[in-house]
Design a protein around this motif. Sequence first.
Motif, PDB file in Angstrom:
ATOM      1  N   PRO A 114       0.815  -1.216   0.000  1.00 37.55           N
ATOM      2  CA  PRO A 114       0.000   0.000   0.000  1.00 37.55           C
ATOM      3  C   PRO A 114       0.846   1.262   0.000  1.00 37.55           C
ATOM      4  N   MET A 115       0.302   2.306  -0.625  1.00 38.26           N
ATOM      5  CA  MET A 115       0.960   3.602  -0.599  1.00 38.26           C
ATOM      6  C   MET A 115       0.434   4.332   0.639  1.00 38.26           C
ATOM      7  N   THR A 116       1.218   4.326   1.697  1.00 40.21           N
ATOM      8  CA  THR A 116       0.708   4.915   2.938  1.00 40.21           C
ATOM      9  C   THR A 116       0.976   6.417   2.966  1.00 40.21           C
ATOM     10  N   ASN A 120      -1.030  13.201  10.211  1.00 37.48           N
ATOM     11  CA  ASN A 120      -1.993  13.179  11.309  1.00 37.48           C
ATOM     12  C   ASN A 120      -2.912  14.391  11.212  1.00 37.48           C
ATOM     13  N   ILE A 121      -4.203  14.142  11.405  1.00 34.06           N
ATOM     14  CA  ILE A 121      -5.163  15.243  11.441  1.00 34.06           C
ATOM     15  C   ILE A 121      -5.605  15.405  12.893  1.00 34.06           C
ATOM     16  N   VAL A 122      -5.449  16.603  13.436  1.00 37.16           N
ATOM     17  CA  VAL A 122      -5.899  16.842  14.807  1.00 37.16           C
ATOM     18  C   VAL A 122      -7.250  17.544  14.754  1.00 37.16           C
ATOM     19  N   ARG A 123      -8.213  16.980  15.445  1.00 38.88           N
ATOM     20  CA  ARG A 123      -9.534  17.618  15.534  1.00 38.88           C
ATOM     21  C   ARG A 123      -9.707  18.125  16.954  1.00 38.88           C
ATOM     22  N   GLU A 124      -9.878  19.433  17.082  1.00 38.41           N
ATOM     23  CA  GLU A 124     -10.128  19.978  18.417  1.00 38.41           C
ATOM     24  C   GLU A 124     -11.571  19.701  18.767  1.00 38.41           C
ATOM     25  N   VAL A 125     -11.785  19.088  19.926  1.00 41.54           N
ATOM     26  CA  VAL A 125     -13.159  18.705  20.266  1.00 41.54           C
ATOM     27  C   VAL A 125     -13.711  19.592  21.373  1.00 41.54           C
ATOM     28  N   PHE A 134      -6.238  11.836  14.167  1.00 44.29           N
ATOM     29  CA  PHE A 134      -6.549  10.829  13.152  1.00 44.29           C
ATOM     30  C   PHE A 134      -5.267  10.514  12.376  1.00 44.29           C
ATOM     31  N   PRO A 135      -4.743   9.285  12.495  1.00 45.65           N
ATOM     32  CA  PRO A 135      -3.521   8.950  11.773  1.00 45.65           C
ATOM     33  C   PRO A 135      -3.828   8.356  10.387  1.00 45.65           C
ATOM     34  N   HIS A 136      -3.441   9.091   9.328  1.00 47.30           N
ATOM     35  CA  HIS A 136      -3.622   8.541   7.979  1.00 47.30           C
ATOM     36  C   HIS A 136      -2.784   7.273   7.788  1.00 47.30           C
ATOM     37  N   GLU A 137      -1.627   7.260   8.459  1.00 45.70           N
ATOM     38  CA  GLU A 137      -0.693   6.144   8.291  1.00 45.70           C
ATOM     39  C   GLU A 137      -1.377   4.776   8.502  1.00 45.70           C
ATOM     40  N   ASN A 147     -11.760   5.161  -0.549  1.00 43.54           N
ATOM     41  CA  ASN A 147     -12.700   4.503   0.351  1.00 43.54           C
ATOM     42  C   ASN A 147     -13.405   5.523   1.253  1.00 43.54           C
ATOM     43  N   CYS A 148     -12.668   6.564   1.643  1.00 40.61           N
ATOM     44  CA  CYS A 148     -13.244   7.557   2.563  1.00 40.61           C
ATOM     45  C   CYS A 148     -13.532   8.896   1.882  1.00 40.61           C
TER      46      CYS A 148
END
Lengths: 210, 125
Positions: A114-116, A120-125, A134-137, A147-148
Amino acid sequence: MNKPSITVFAALITLAFLGVTGSSHAQAAALSTEKQDPNRFNRLLPPKDKRTPPVAEDGIHDPKGAGVKVLQEPREAFGVLIKGKGGNYVDWVKSLDKKKIKPLYDLDDPELVPMTVDMNIVREVKGTMPDVVFPHEQHTQWLECANCHPAIFIPQKGANPMSMVDIMLGNKCGVCHGTVAFPVTECRRCHSKAKPMKARQKVSAKSTRK
Amino acid sequence: MLLAAALTTLTLGAYAPPANAEYGDIVINNYSDEAGMRPPIFPHWFHRIRFRCKICHSDLGFKFKAGGNDINMAKIINGEFCGACHNGEIAWSIENCEVCHSAKPGTPTQVHRSTLQTLIMPLGK
């Protein structure tokens, strides 16, 4: 039969039904708890040794079918994998990292890797929970972008409002997390980035203000 | 008729232990009950040990929705959906009906032990 008599008949059946199920439930309960501590922890949860039951006893496979005789027992498969807390009680990401499993990425080319994407996406909650990372890796080891994106997540910052209710109802992250990937009970695997102290104080001041 | 229905519910409801199959097991009952076959069960855990999500959910076009893919045996025989592998080459072929069609008759379409299912059917059900 006229209408009132149908009603009476239905009521009688219901009563009889309730009586029988009630007593049989009581009997079943008496049988199964005979040697158990009535005040044990987690009395409604299956005990650890009842997790991952044999296929023929799992409640959805028909023990009378021929399939149950040849299907792999999950316990056998999971024995060599790395244990996890929820779902299948398997940590699938670690099992993949440690090469306990070697799932194919492509049917035509077994060598394709896979092409990883290492992003990382940080969502402030809202609220006091730690922010979400959220780690894309880890996701791109299993899935590809399409897919997403864009059906589930629009690839743009701030374009994907969501809530835990959404997720529990099977939307957004809940398309997979809560169906096949680790469930939302493992809060801290996503909510993993502590908020800066100032932000935390701000939130707690807000929540105590009337 | 009512009595029969009550008895059926009774035998199913009172004596069936709660189902505790694997998280992510998919039961698809779009046509099976009607056709007099046991509904098929797709074990996600078994497949994800061997294949990454991308193969089925991108290359083979499976939507992320239990029962939301209009799968039938004709398509599988033509090499679509499950038939991309269950063709006697990558995996065993479709004459082994009962290996997939293995659920108790009447089992509804579901993602077994999903969060949503747990919310609708709480403990002890």
